[in-house]
Design a protein around this motif. Structure first.
Motif, PDB file in Angstrom:
ATOM      1  N   SER A  93      41.386  47.317 -44.300  1.00  0.00           N
ATOM      2  CA  SER A  93      39.956  47.587 -45.077  1.00  0.00           C
ATOM      3  C   SER A  93      38.813  46.642 -45.451  1.00  0.00           C
ATOM      4  CB  SER A  93      40.848  47.478 -46.623  1.00  0.00           C
ATOM      5  OG  SER A  93      41.613  48.955 -47.221  1.00  0.00           O
ATOM      6  N   ILE A  94      38.941  45.639 -44.940  1.00  0.00           N
ATOM      7  CA  ILE A  94      38.678  44.264 -44.214  1.00  0.00           C
ATOM      8  C   ILE A  94      37.537  44.919 -42.899  1.00  0.00           C
ATOM      9  CG2 ILE A  94      37.919  41.790 -44.069  1.00  0.00           C
ATOM     10  CD1 ILE A  94      40.687  41.123 -45.920  1.00  0.00           C
ATOM     11  N   LEU A  95      38.570  45.507 -41.903  1.00  0.00           N
ATOM     12  CA  LEU A  95      37.474  45.244 -41.293  1.00  0.00           C
ATOM     13  C   LEU A  95      37.146  46.877 -41.077  1.00  0.00           C
ATOM     14  CD1 LEU A  95      37.691  45.718 -37.845  1.00  0.00           C
ATOM     15  CD2 LEU A  95      39.571  47.289 -38.329  1.00  0.00           C
ATOM     16  N   ASP A  96      37.373  47.887 -41.828  1.00  0.00           N
ATOM     17  CA  ASP A  96      36.569  48.658 -42.042  1.00  0.00           C
ATOM     18  C   ASP A  96      35.161  48.485 -42.867  1.00  0.00           C
ATOM     19  OD1 ASP A  96      36.982  51.697 -41.600  1.00  0.00           O
ATOM     20  OD2 ASP A  96      37.479  51.551 -44.239  1.00  0.00           O
ATOM     21  N   THR A  97      35.123  47.164 -43.702  1.00  0.00           N
ATOM     22  CA  THR A  97      34.204  47.117 -44.338  1.00  0.00           C
ATOM     23  C   THR A  97      33.151  46.003 -43.759  1.00  0.00           C
ATOM     24  OG1 THR A  97      35.249  46.980 -46.398  1.00  0.00           O
ATOM     25  CG2 THR A  97      33.725  45.533 -46.453  1.00  0.00           C
ATOM     26  N   GLY A  98      33.868  45.795 -43.039  1.00  0.00           N
ATOM     27  CA  GLY A  98      33.064  44.678 -42.248  1.00  0.00           C
ATOM     28  C   GLY A  98      32.003  45.770 -41.524  1.00  0.00           C
ATOM     29  N   ILE A  99      32.696  47.059 -40.738  1.00  0.00           N
ATOM     30  CA  ILE A  99      31.516  47.907 -39.970  1.00  0.00           C
ATOM     31  C   ILE A  99      30.624  48.487 -40.916  1.00  0.00           C
ATOM     32  CG2 ILE A  99      32.295  50.039 -38.824  1.00  0.00           C
ATOM     33  CD1 ILE A  99      35.435  48.755 -37.763  1.00  0.00           C
ATOM     34  N   HIS A 100      31.630  48.920 -41.636  1.00  0.00           N
ATOM     35  CA  HIS A 100      29.984  49.183 -42.963  1.00  0.00           C
ATOM     36  C   HIS A 100      28.784  48.678 -42.925  1.00  0.00           C
ATOM     37  CE1 HIS A 100      33.119  51.747 -44.523  1.00  0.00           C
ATOM     38  NE2 HIS A 100      33.080  51.468 -43.735  1.00  0.00           N
ATOM     39  N   MET A 101      29.258  47.495 -43.123  1.00  0.00           N
ATOM     40  CA  MET A 101      27.652  46.278 -43.535  1.00  0.00           C
ATOM     41  C   MET A 101      27.378  46.165 -41.865  1.00  0.00           C
ATOM     42  SD  MET A 101      29.922  43.246 -45.934  1.00  0.00           S
ATOM     43  CE  MET A 101      28.732  41.906 -45.760  1.00  0.00           C
ATOM     44  N   LEU A 102      27.803  46.020 -41.174  1.00  0.00           N
ATOM     45  CA  LEU A 102      27.572  45.765 -39.591  1.00  0.00           C
ATOM     46  C   LEU A 102      26.120  46.855 -39.064  1.00  0.00           C
ATOM     47  CD1 LEU A 102      27.785  44.336 -36.879  1.00  0.00           C
ATOM     48  CD2 LEU A 102      28.775  46.609 -36.466  1.00  0.00           C
ATOM     49  N   ILE A 103      26.680  48.556 -39.819  1.00  0.00           N
ATOM     50  CA  ILE A 103      25.812  49.614 -39.625  1.00  0.00           C
ATOM     51  C   ILE A 103      24.562  49.436 -40.892  1.00  0.00           C
ATOM     52  CG2 ILE A 103      26.058  52.353 -39.876  1.00  0.00           C
ATOM     53  CD1 ILE A 103      28.921  52.010 -39.003  1.00  0.00           C
ATOM     54  N   VAL A 104      24.931  48.972 -41.572  1.00  0.00           N
ATOM     55  CA  VAL A 104      23.820  49.045 -42.568  1.00  0.00           C
ATOM     56  C   VAL A 104      22.824  48.460 -42.532  1.00  0.00           C
ATOM     57  CG1 VAL A 104      23.140  48.480 -44.816  1.00  0.00           C
ATOM     58  CG2 VAL A 104      25.012  49.900 -44.890  1.00  0.00           C
ATOM     59  N   ALA A 105      23.177  46.800 -41.919  1.00  0.00           N
ATOM     60  CA  ALA A 105      22.455  45.900 -41.270  1.00  0.00           C
ATOM     61  C   ALA A 105      21.010  46.390 -40.452  1.00  0.00           C
ATOM     62  CB  ALA A 105      23.134  44.531 -40.742  1.00  0.00           C
ATOM     63  N   ILE A 106      22.703  47.044 -39.366  1.00  0.00           N
ATOM     64  CA  ILE A 106      20.912  47.798 -38.285  1.00  0.00           C
ATOM     65  C   ILE A 106      19.598  47.870 -38.753  1.00  0.00           C
ATOM     66  CG2 ILE A 106      21.305  49.016 -36.306  1.00  0.00           C
ATOM     67  CD1 ILE A 106      24.552  47.844 -35.842  1.00  0.00           C
ATOM     68  N   GLY A 107      20.167  49.289 -39.956  1.00  0.00           N
ATOM     69  CA  GLY A 107      19.005  50.008 -40.425  1.00  0.00           C
ATOM     70  C   GLY A 107      18.756  49.805 -41.072  1.00  0.00           C
ATOM     71  N   TYR A 108      18.519  48.819 -41.144  1.00  0.00           N
ATOM     72  CA  TYR A 108      17.618  47.792 -42.370  1.00  0.00           C
ATOM     73  C   TYR A 108      16.202  47.441 -41.625  1.00  0.00           C
ATOM     74  CZ  TYR A 108      15.266  44.365 -45.532  1.00  0.00           C
ATOM     75  OH  TYR A 108      14.423  44.398 -46.681  1.00  0.00           O
ATOM     76  N   VAL A 109      15.069  48.036 -42.587  1.00  0.00           N
ATOM     77  CA  VAL A 109      13.395  48.284 -41.834  1.00  0.00           C
ATOM     78  C   VAL A 109      12.900  47.109 -42.886  1.00  0.00           C
ATOM     79  CG1 VAL A 109      11.150  48.922 -41.910  1.00  0.00           C
ATOM     80  CG2 VAL A 109      13.813  50.974 -41.329  1.00  0.00           C
ATOM     81  N   LYS A 110      11.765  45.933 -42.322  1.00  0.00           N
ATOM     82  CA  LYS A 110      11.119  44.683 -43.095  1.00  0.00           C
ATOM     83  C   LYS A 110      10.570  45.688 -44.416  1.00  0.00           C
ATOM     84  CE  LYS A 110      10.205  40.787 -41.859  1.00  0.00           C
ATOM     85  NZ  LYS A 110       8.425  40.015 -41.346  1.00  0.00           N
ATOM     86  N   ASN A 111      11.294  44.799 -45.798  1.00  0.00           N
ATOM     87  CA  ASN A 111      10.973  45.045 -46.545  1.00  0.00           C
ATOM     88  C   ASN A 111      10.681  46.516 -47.248  1.00  0.00           C
ATOM     89  OD1 ASN A 111       9.834  42.326 -47.045  1.00  0.00           O
ATOM     90  ND2 ASN A 111       7.684  42.944 -45.988  1.00  0.00           N
ATOM     91  N   GLY A 112      12.138  47.054 -47.265  1.00  0.00           N
ATOM     92  CA  GLY A 112      11.795  48.512 -47.590  1.00  0.00           C
ATOM     93  C   GLY A 112      13.096  48.739 -48.790  1.00  0.00           C
TER      94      GLY A 112
END
Lengths: 232, 123
Positions: free
Chosen positions: B32-51
């Protein structure tokens, strides 16, 4: 000793694999072409404010159908592994007066909130999966409060099957009414007005089916994992 | 950036838990911890500045034209990683439930959750 060394090596290898992500990471200034196209399509073609829902239900609708299938298979696996009759567990204590009163007051409200979440999935944050999980949490509350709380298995099975069938049927309806390459296209229903409940074509219907299906499936999982009931 | 770093650290912690711990429940928690880490990784890649969240309210609805769509695209984060994470969370939940069911079944039949007690497949 050699085992710990291997573990450290594996972790170091993984960190080395992930290092480029961190080293070359730049916060992008604007969206890429694909995302811009999805945003544009969601606003102008589908009339849907929630772009994530547009991607999940329409543009990547086939993924979501597969996801629902995975959830169904997992539920079937849990039910297969944990047959209620074979398990012998200890007796559980009955919930206290406070817990029972609070649960019976809150459970209908939580179910209603879940329904609100999945019917408004195209307008606000949320959608079928989230709403289904909220409904299942109401069932969990009732399970905790009442030791002899029993799910109607026939209702759950029928609800799950019918909503799954309706979901696939709505997808096929798009294929029939709009021509080839439009499986799960919601535009066979009117787009409606911006920010109205009945807008964005068939997306509210599709997400309602998904919500009911997920709620029924997770309730089945809870029922399987709970073990035998019976008052102490 | 911080989210990405946290995601990678969570992934490493999850893998470490799965490799080192002997108890099946702890291994599932590691997953589960690994799963959460992967989710955070994917979300961080999709971030747009000040979005902000990719939900367009009446205030930003000027995207009828191509230029307007470009303006909107600079104000919200990438919707595709969010949708992927939404899918991944549900799949992770289903897989975790299935693993817990296997753990319960093993405990009922063998009376142990220690991975060392299951040696039939050891090589």
């Amino acid at each position: 000793m050699i085992k710990q060394l291997l573990v450290v090596l594996a972790l170091a290898g993984l960190a080395w694999l992930l290092w480029p992500f961190l080293a070359e990471f730049r916060v992008s200034e604007s969206n890429n072409a694909l995302a811009t196209e999805y945003i544009h399509g969601s606003i102008n073609e589908l009339n849907m404010p929630n772009v994530v829902t547009a991607v999940v239900v329409t543009y990547r609708g086939l993924d979501t159908l597969g996801e629902v299938t995975v959830l169904f298979l997992a539920t079937a696996g849990v039910g297969f592994l944990l047959k209620r009759r074979e398990l012998k567990g200890g007796k559980r204590r009955a919930g206290t007066e406070i817990l029972r009163t609070g649960a019976s007051f809150l459970a209908p409200l939580i179910v209603m909130f879940g329904v609100y979440i999945f019917t408004h999935g195209h307008l606000s944050p949320g959608g079928g999966f989230q709403g289904g999980v909220v409904i299942a949490s109401a069932m969990l509350l009732l399970c905790l409060a009442y030791v002899d709380f029993d799910f109607s298995h026939r209702l759950l099975t029928w609800l799950e099957s019918l909503s799954g069938l309706a979901y696939a049927g709505l997808g096929l309806l798009g294929l029939v009414l709009l021509g080839a390459s439009s499986f799960l296209d919601p535009r066979f229903m009117p787009a409606g007005n911006w920010l109205r409940l009945f807008s964005a074509g068939a997306v509210p219907l599709i997400y309602s089916c998904v919500g009911l299906k997920v709620g029924a499936e997770l309730s089945t999982v809870l029922d399987s994992l709970r073990g035998p009931g019976g008052a102490a | 950036m911080i989210v990405l770093l946290c995601g990678i650290l969570l992934m490493l912690a999850g893998i470490w838990t799965m490799l080192v711990k002997k108890n099946l429940i702890r291994m599932i928690i590691g997953f589960s911890i690994l799963d959460t880490g992967i989710h955070m990784l994917i979300v961080a890649i999709g971030y747009v500045k000040n979005g902000t969240a990719p939900i367009i309210d009446a205030g930003v609805r000027l995207a009828k034209t191509a230029e307007g769509a470009k303006v909107v695209a600079e104000k919200i984060v990438d919707p595709v990683p969010s949708a992927l994470v939404l899918t991944a969370i549900v799949i992770g939940l289903a897989v975790t439930a299935l693993m817990l069911a296997y753990a319960i079944r093993l405990y009922k039949t063998r009376g142990s959750l220690n991975i060392d007690d299951f040696e039939e497949q050891k090589w």
